[in-house]
Enzyme design. Structure first.
Site, PDB file in Angstrom:
ATOM      1  N   ASP A   1      -7.326   5.727  -1.348  1.00 51.80           N
ATOM      2  CA  ASP A   1      -7.050   4.495  -0.617  1.00 51.80           C
ATOM      3  C   ASP A   1      -6.617   3.396  -1.593  1.00 51.80           C
ATOM      4  O   ASP A   1      -7.369   3.032  -2.494  1.00 51.80           O
ATOM      5  CB  ASP A   1      -8.308   4.066   0.139  1.00 51.80           C
TER       6      ASP A   1
ATOM      7  N   HIS B 187      -6.195   0.248  -0.931  1.00 53.29           N
ATOM      8  CA  HIS B 187      -6.541  -1.086  -0.425  1.00 53.29           C
ATOM      9  C   HIS B 187      -7.723  -1.706  -1.176  1.00 53.29           C
ATOM     10  O   HIS B 187      -8.748  -2.078  -0.600  1.00 53.29           O
ATOM     11  CB  HIS B 187      -6.835  -1.009   1.076  1.00 53.29           C
TER      12      HIS B 187
ATOM     13  N   CYS C 271       0.811  -1.222   0.000  1.00 52.04           N
ATOM     14  CA  CYS C 271       0.000   0.000   0.000  1.00 52.04           C
ATOM     15  C   CYS C 271       0.848   1.278   0.000  1.00 52.04           C
ATOM     16  O   CYS C 271       0.527   2.242  -0.702  1.00 52.04           O
ATOM     17  CB  CYS C 271      -0.990   0.005   1.151  1.00 52.04           C
TER      18      CYS C 271
END
Length: 399
Positions: A279, A281, A77
């Site tokens: 983000d 993820h 990430c």
């Protein structure tokens, strides 16, 4: 195809609905140096956020190093956030901050070339393969989670092989930005008539420089400045909140890398005391170039709702990122703005000094190692990292 398109149409709807959940306020939303009035400019806010390149976990790419992982889910990430930050710098460099993206619209060739720098292949200069293997030289095993400073050091080294963008990447040390060192790194030989054909487009030169600039002045390499910080011990110190938010207002802002332990986000702006971030993820399937040489970019832009986080929930280990212009005058303007808006508090996030500290080792601008191959092909194995010195994760505590 219809189901594919409906998926993204639904994401746009979700995004619009989510914006309705924002407070009914006259406060401005700041995104990478641009302001949006939430009450009247929701569509512009949507367009501005969706124009950022969005890099997420991927699966089914070729194994890293030939025998390593074929997905970065669960560990990549921060690397993806580093890619997003660098992609934003390249977008500003080649297309400008005001460039906007539209789904299924033909994009400039520079955009496609930028996107191809980040594809999940070992021959792409900023791929997950290159970043993971360069991280070995920073003491990180392939598949191990990176912190903000490690990503910064990796990008600094990979940029040495990127001749197209010719970036000067400066990573501050000991919470200190040294003006003298940056100018030494960025100034290059004056442009002559013989090299005029190699100049960047007009949009990257004249429009970004003062009209009185002499043709004999030194040229200025595009600068990517990264400031790794520690804004507290176990949590962010509230005294830094206002200064941190000011960073997103600066026209040179490229955002910040950070998040929570083992959960990295790319922060691009704020509303009130909430940070807005992209983000990484989400796990998507590897995308490669098509037969015509272009990349289907539908999964590289986030059309989902923008996520928010209270700034006090941010892990204190962050990296501020700024500057993407070509002229020394832009850097001087950034320094003045930092002194006026960021470093006015008694407890400063970082220091900005003119001269290289005498007790530090001499500053030597990073140079590309002498190797037999060029570009991203250099990092084919971890044995080839011996040319690089190990950069330690120094992050001075400010309490």
């Amino acid at each position: 195809m219809e189901s594919f398109l409906s998926k993204y149409e639904n994401q746009i709807t979700i995004f619009t609905d989510y914006l309705e959940e924002y407070p009914d306020t006259d406060e401005l939303v700041w995104i990478l140096g641009k302001q949006h009035l939430l009450k009247t400019e929701k569509s512009k806010l949507l367009s501005d956020i969706s124009a950022r390149l969005w890099f997420t976990y991927r699966r089914k790419f070729s194994p890293i190093g030939g025998t390593g992982p074929s997905s970065d889910a669960g560990w990549g990430c921060m690397l993806r956030c580093g890619q997003m930050m660098l992609a934003q710098a390249l977008i500003c460099r080649h297309l400008g901050r005001d460039w906007s993206w539209e789904k299924q619209k033909e994009q400039p060739k520079e955009y496609q070339r930028i996107l191809q720098c980040f594809l999940d292949r070992k021959d792409c200069c900023y791929s997950i393969h290159q970043m993971a293997q360069m991280g070995v030289g920073e003491g990180k095993s392939i598949g191990e989670w990176f912190g903000p400073n490690t990503v910064a050091q990796v990008l600094k080294k990979l940029a040495l092989f990127d001749e197209w963008n010719s970036l000067a990447v400066y990573v501050s040390m000991d919470n200190t930005v040294v003006i003298e060192d940056i100018k030494k790194m960025c100034r290059v030989l004056p442009l002559s008539a013989d090299t005029a054909g190699d100049r960047p487009p007009d949009s990257l030169t004249a429009s970004n420089q003062s009209k009185g600039t002499s043709a004999h002045c030194p040229a200025w390499k595009p600068l990517l400045l990264i400031v790794p910080l520690r804004l507290g011990i176990n949590q962010i110190n509230p005294v830094y909140v206002d200064a941190f938010k000011e960073c997103f207002k600066m026209p040179q802002s490229l955002g910040a890398l950070g998040g929570k332990p083992n959960n990295a986000y790319y922060f691009i702006g704020f509303l009130g005391d909430e940070l807005i971030f992209l983000d990484p993820h989400t796990t998507q399937t590897f995308v490669d170039t098509e037969e015509n040489g272009t990349v289907n970019d539908q999964t590289f832009h986030c059309l989902q709702s923008p996520q928010r986080m209270n700034i006090l929930n941010l892990d204190p280990s962050v990296a501020l990122v700024g500057i993407r212009r070509l002229s020394g005058k832009d850097f001087d303007n950034w320094c003045s703005l930092v002194q006026k808006e960021i470093l006015k508090e008694n407890l400063r996030m970082f220091e900005l000094v003119q001269k290289h500290p005498s007790h530090w080792p001499p500053f030597v601008p990073p140079a590309k190692p002498e190797v037999t191959t060029t570009g991203a092909e250099f990092i084919d194995s971890t044995e080839q990292l011996e040319e690089f010195d190990l950069e330690e994760d120094f992050e001075i505590l400010s309490v």
